[in-house]
Design an enzyme around this catalytic site. Structure first.
Site: not given
Length: 377
Positions: A266, A270, A279
């Site tokens: 990705r 998100h 992260y």
């Protein structure tokens, strides 16, 4: 074990060598890396390229519109086009697709109009398209619930001797859900014509795969259910298409379900409310950008003479036209009727629902009267 993955003694991340037909440089590969699958013909590959380019332009446009406040939220599929489009292109128009919230480009590939895809993300309606006409269910936000629906529909089709296949997408995080286990197990026990495509994009929001499972690969989970499992390079659209096409044909002929893991990434956040820098490292994103599914196939098609400048220009023009249509529909204010909230909830509306509808109708009427009175003053 899965059909093309060997176990190591201890491993928490996917194999470094998933099944592929084109390498990162766009060269056709051979030998064991192909898992016995053949590269699709040039016409099929050019069509897949066209679909990916158009989908990428749509995704970029919608992300921009979200930043402008035209949508409440949007989960981008940038970088995952090979996995989504390679899988969906293997279906017939009679087959069913059960997508997740991230699979808007898959819906686009199924022929659903941009405005209809984006109605739910703008908050206009629960679902903006005719599910039966497009053989595509509503995009599921709860993880793995749509997998159960796919199995239920395909099981019913098998009982009716209806030769259709149901394909459902899941994320890597969704495989940790109980609903995923129930769907895999029921499908295998009852040999339903279902294809499960797990888009392993490395993160369940902010949770990395190593925190999700100790399995060597997600495809290895298939052995526990008694169905074939394939570990595929999800950024190789040719491989995804070939493997999914074989799984669809197998399911249609009575061979039961298949679990396909597409290893991808990705690139974007998100959703627009996420901060991925908290992260993951920027260098990892750059690493995966160099494995871009569109660029990989483009290099191969150019080397084969299948992608000329004229064809490239035609595809670019089609993508820009779609982007313009998307802007037009999303910058036009929708005419909404709040009372539609009560439509299609029950085939025979219950008394409590009718009372709620009447209460809202009276409240809206009172508000409209007050606004009219204020204008008159």
């Amino acid at each position: 074990m899965s059909l093309n993955v060997e176990h190591a003694a201890v491993r928490t991340l996917p194999s470094e060598k998933p099944l592929r037909l084109l390498d990162n440089a766009g060269h056709a590969v051979g030998g064991a890396a192909t898992g016995g699958f053949s590269l699709p013909d040039a016409e099929t590959l050019l069509d897949l390229y066209r679909k990916m380019v158009v989908a990428r332009r749509f995704d970029v446009q919608v992300t921009a519109l979200t930043k402008q406040g035209r949508l409440a939220t949007y989960p981008s599929a940038y970088g995952q086009e090979g996995c989504e489009i390679g899988a969906v292109a293997a279906l017939t128009s009679d087959d069913w697709l059960f997508p997740t919230y991230r699979d808007s480009v898959a819906l686009l590939t199924r022929g659903i109009e941009p405005g209809d895809i984006l109605q739910s993300f703008r908050g206009d309606w629960h679902n903006g398209y005719d599910q039966h006409a497009h053989r595509t269910s509503a995009q599921a936000t709860p993880l793995a619930t749509q997998a159960l629906h796919a199995v239920g529909l395909s099981h019913a089709a098998r009982l009716r001797h209806d030769p259709i296949v149901a394909l459902t997408f899941l994320g890597d995080g969704a495989t940790s859900e109980g609903d995923a286990h129930e769907a895999f197990n029921f499908a295998a026990v009852w040999q339903t014509p279902t294809v499960f495509v797990v888009q392993n994009n490395q993160f369940a929001i902010s949770v990395p795969l190593a925190r999700q499972t100790r399995a060597a690969t997600l495809a290895d989970k298939a052995v526990g259910y008694g169905m074939p499992g394939y570990h595929v390079d999800g950024n190789d659209v040719a491989a995804v298409y070939a493997v999914t096409r074989a799984a669809v044909d197998r399911a249609r002929s009575g061979g039961g379900p298949t679990l396909i893991e597409g290893v991808t990434y990705r690139i974007e956040a998100h959703t627009n409310s996420d901060d991925p820098t908290r992260y993951r490292q920027a260098r990892d994103v750059e690493h995966w950008k160099r494995r871009d599914p569109i660029e990989r196939l483009e290099k191969y098609l150019v080397s084969e003479g299948a992608l000329t400048e004229a064809v490239r220009a035609e595809i670019t023009d089609a993508a820009e036209q779609l982007a313009a249509r998307t802007r037009d529909v999303m910058t036009t204010e929708a005419e909404l009727d709040p009372l539609e909230l009560f439509d299609h909830v029950y085939s025979r509306p219950r008394s409590a629902l009718l009372e709620q509808r009447a209460s809202l109708e009276a409240e809206l009427a009172a508000g409209a009267f007050a606004a009219h009175a204020g204008d008159a003053r």
